[in-house]
Design an enzyme around this catalytic site. Structure first.
Site, PDB file in Angstrom:
ATOM      1  N   GLY A  50      -8.733  52.634  28.666  1.00  0.00           N
ATOM      2  CA  GLY A  50      -9.509  53.468  29.027  1.00  0.00           C
ATOM      3  C   GLY A  50      -9.232  55.023  28.405  1.00  0.00           C
ATOM      4  CD  GLN A  55      -6.357  60.318  29.258  1.00  0.00           C
ATOM      5  OE1 GLN A  55      -7.475  59.754  29.446  1.00  0.00           O
ATOM      6  NE2 GLN A  55      -5.285  59.742  29.161  1.00  0.00           N
ATOM      7  CB  CYS A 103      -1.685  57.786  32.446  1.00  0.00           C
ATOM      8  SG  CYS A 103      -2.929  59.066  32.030  1.00  0.00           S
ATOM      9  CG  LEU A 104      -3.498  56.406  26.867  1.00  0.00           C
ATOM     10  CD1 LEU A 104      -4.545  56.586  26.015  1.00  0.00           C
ATOM     11  CD2 LEU A 104      -2.310  55.364  26.305  1.00  0.00           C
ATOM     12  CG  HIS A 145      -6.610  55.741  35.446  1.00  0.00           C
ATOM     13  ND1 HIS A 145      -5.133  55.728  35.848  1.00  0.00           N
ATOM     14  CD2 HIS A 145      -6.716  56.431  34.284  1.00  0.00           C
ATOM     15  CE1 HIS A 145      -4.575  56.252  34.942  1.00  0.00           C
ATOM     16  NE2 HIS A 145      -5.232  56.763  34.010  1.00  0.00           N
ATOM     17  CD  GLU A 146      -9.460  56.549  31.733  1.00  0.00           C
ATOM     18  OE1 GLU A 146      -9.380  57.756  31.551  1.00  0.00           O
ATOM     19  OE2 GLU A 146      -8.540  55.767  31.552  1.00  0.00           O
ATOM     20  CG  HIS A 149      -7.814  61.282  33.197  1.00  0.00           C
ATOM     21  ND1 HIS A 149      -6.687  61.840  33.235  1.00  0.00           N
ATOM     22  CD2 HIS A 149      -7.628  60.009  33.108  1.00  0.00           C
ATOM     23  CE1 HIS A 149      -5.513  61.362  32.971  1.00  0.00           C
ATOM     24  NE2 HIS A 149      -6.033  59.847  32.981  1.00  0.00           N
TER      25      HIS A 149
END
Length: 159
Positions: A50, A55, A103-104, A145-146, A149
């Site tokens: 995702g 991000q 997480c990225l 999670h997204e 963000h």
């Protein structure tokens, strides 16, 4: 081949902002489709499941959810990638499940996060079609999670 974008890292202010809604006039636009393609390519390049627009330094309410097994998530279920514009979680199950997240934007760190097992959400496609759906398990975890963000929250804020 789509562009691979730089990924904002923990500590950068873009990751703490509440992202702006995508305007109706932006739906079905070339820039939105290009953004989604570049986000998708960046997510794949980094073995993500995702990604959220903040991000990649775009403070807009766009996420991609793409559960599939990979090096970071070997047990992830396979699903077609979904681009969600202005996603909104309408309902969350009372049942929560503790699960490992990464997480990225927070490389090499993982943590246990409690998330609703099932969610009902509404979003728009890139073309502006409204969709309502219910997700459970790992895909529901990715959406939560997204969406965090988009609200300036990192998973490490929840561990």
């Amino acid at each position: 081949m789509s562009t691979i974008l730089a990924v904002a890292q923990r500590g950068e202010s873009i990751l703490t902002l509440k992202a702006a809604e995508v305007a109706r006039t932006e739906l079905n636009s070339p820039w939105l489709k290009e953004l989604a393609a570049a986000m998708y390519a960046t997510m794949l390049e980094r073995n993500g499941v995702g990604i959220a627009a903040p991000q990649v330094y775009v403070s807009k309410r766009v996420i991609i959810v793409a559960s599939r097994p990979n090096l970071r998530y070997p047990d992830a279920p396979e699903m077609d990638a979904l681009v969600m514009v202005n996603p909104e979680i309408l309902e969350k199950s009372e049942l929560t499940i503790l699960g490992e997240e990464g997480c990225l934007s927070v490389p090499n760190e993982r943590g246990q996060v409690a998330r609703a097992e099932t969610i009902k959400l509404r979003y728009f496609t890139l073309d502006g079609v409204g969709v309502e759906m219910t997700l459970s398990g790992f895909p529901a975890r990715i959406v939560q999670h997204e969406v965090d963000h988009l609200d300036g929250v990192l998973f490490i804020d929840r561990t």
